[in-house]
Scaffold this motif. Structure first.
Motif, short mmCIF file in Angstrom:
data_model
loop_
_atom_site.label_atom_id
_atom_site.label_comp_id
_atom_site.label_asym_id
_atom_site.label_seq_id
_atom_site.Cartn_x
_atom_site.Cartn_y
_atom_site.Cartn_z
N MET A 4 0.84 -1.20 0.00
CA MET A 4 0.00 0.00 0.00
C MET A 4 0.88 1.26 0.00
SD MET A 4 -3.11 -1.05 -0.17
CE MET A 4 -2.52 -2.36 -1.24
N LEU A 5 0.66 2.09 -1.00
CA LEU A 5 1.46 3.29 -1.24
C LEU A 5 0.67 4.55 -0.88
CD1 LEU A 5 2.84 2.27 -4.75
CD2 LEU A 5 3.96 2.00 -2.52
N PRO A 6 1.35 5.67 -0.66
CA PRO A 6 0.64 6.92 -0.37
C PRO A 6 -0.37 7.31 -1.46
CG PRO A 6 2.96 7.16 0.15
CD PRO A 6 2.80 5.82 -0.54
N SER A 7 -0.12 6.93 -2.69
CA SER A 7 -1.05 7.26 -3.78
C SER A 7 -2.39 6.51 -3.67
CB SER A 7 -0.42 6.96 -5.14
OG SER A 7 -0.10 5.58 -5.24
N HIS A 8 -2.47 5.53 -2.77
CA HIS A 8 -3.70 4.75 -2.59
C HIS A 8 -4.58 5.28 -1.46
CE1 HIS A 8 -0.96 1.31 -4.14
NE2 HIS A 8 -1.57 1.87 -5.16
N THR A 9 -4.20 6.40 -0.85
CA THR A 9 -4.91 6.88 0.34
C THR A 9 -6.10 7.78 0.02
OG1 THR A 9 -3.44 8.80 0.58
CG2 THR A 9 -2.85 6.81 1.79
N ASN A 10 -6.99 7.85 1.00
CA ASN A 10 -8.10 8.79 0.93
C ASN A 10 -7.71 10.05 1.71
OD1 ASN A 10 -8.42 8.17 3.68
ND2 ASN A 10 -10.07 6.71 3.30
N PHE A 11 -8.66 10.94 1.95
CA PHE A 11 -8.35 12.21 2.60
C PHE A 11 -7.97 12.07 4.07
CE2 PHE A 11 -11.05 13.60 -0.98
CZ PHE A 11 -10.09 14.38 -1.63
N SER A 12 -8.27 10.92 4.67
CA SER A 12 -7.90 10.73 6.08
C SER A 12 -6.57 10.00 6.24
CB SER A 12 -9.01 9.97 6.83
OG SER A 12 -9.10 8.65 6.36
#
Length: 181
Positions: free
Chosen positions: A19-27
């Motif tokens: 899981m990479l930072p580009s896969h994150t939501n706003f939280s």
């Protein structure tokens, strides 16, 4: 009619994704939509492997997000065929996230996808049956039968429901205000 059979194990698929930072939501957690995309991909792979045909998603019967997934965790998705019908298959998927520094693994998601096998012209094709070899596979098969039964009941009930607008008592416990015109 296809009269062949395959073991559950023959069609099983496992993938792991960092899981990479580009896969994150706003939280800052991994976005549920990204996980749904991975679920759809592995359901397709499992169903196609079982059927030997191109498969499409007919329905996503259950998606339970149980625990958030963090950046840097290794997510493993395990898919297996739980039920085979004429052209449809129910694929069960388990999602686990591992903290690769501590080795701690958490169950993050369980999902059930109904996939349908298609030929080159888009027509449904027959799929092999499944060979059940252990109690876990038998339990998953029986749970699939229950899901199918409940789905039929829900669909039948949806057409039979009549909505009442003449009494506010029915809606008192809900956050709704009727302003029917």
């Amino acid at each position: 009619m296809n009269t062949s059979f395959k073991t559950v194990e023959e069609s099983a698929v496992t993938i792991s994704v960092l899981m990479l930072p580009s896969h994150t939501n706003f939280s800052g957690k991994i976005h549920g939509g990204y996980i749904l995309s991975l679920l759809d991909q592995i359901a397709f792979a499992c169903a196609s492997k079982h059927s030997g045909a191109y498969c499409v998603t007919a329905s996503v019967d259950t998606v339970d997000f149980l625990n958030p997934i963090e950046v840097g965790e290794l997510v493993t998705l395990k898919a297996s065929i739980n039920f085979a019908g004429n052209s449809s298959m129910i694929i069960g998927i388990r999602v686990e996230a591992e903290n690769i520094q501590t080795g701690k693994v958490k169950h993050c998601n369980s999902s059930y996808f109904t996939m349908v096998a298609k030929d080159d012209s888009g027509k449904n094709v027959s799929v092999p049956g499944i060979i059940i070899r252990n109690d876990k596979e038998l339990q998953r098969f029986h749970k699939s039968l229950k899901r199918i039964e409940h789905k039929k009941e829900r669909n039948a009930h949806a057409f039979a429901v009549r909505f009442k607008t003449d009494t506010e008592d029915l809606y008192r416990n809900y956050k709704v205000k009727l302003d029917m015109q």
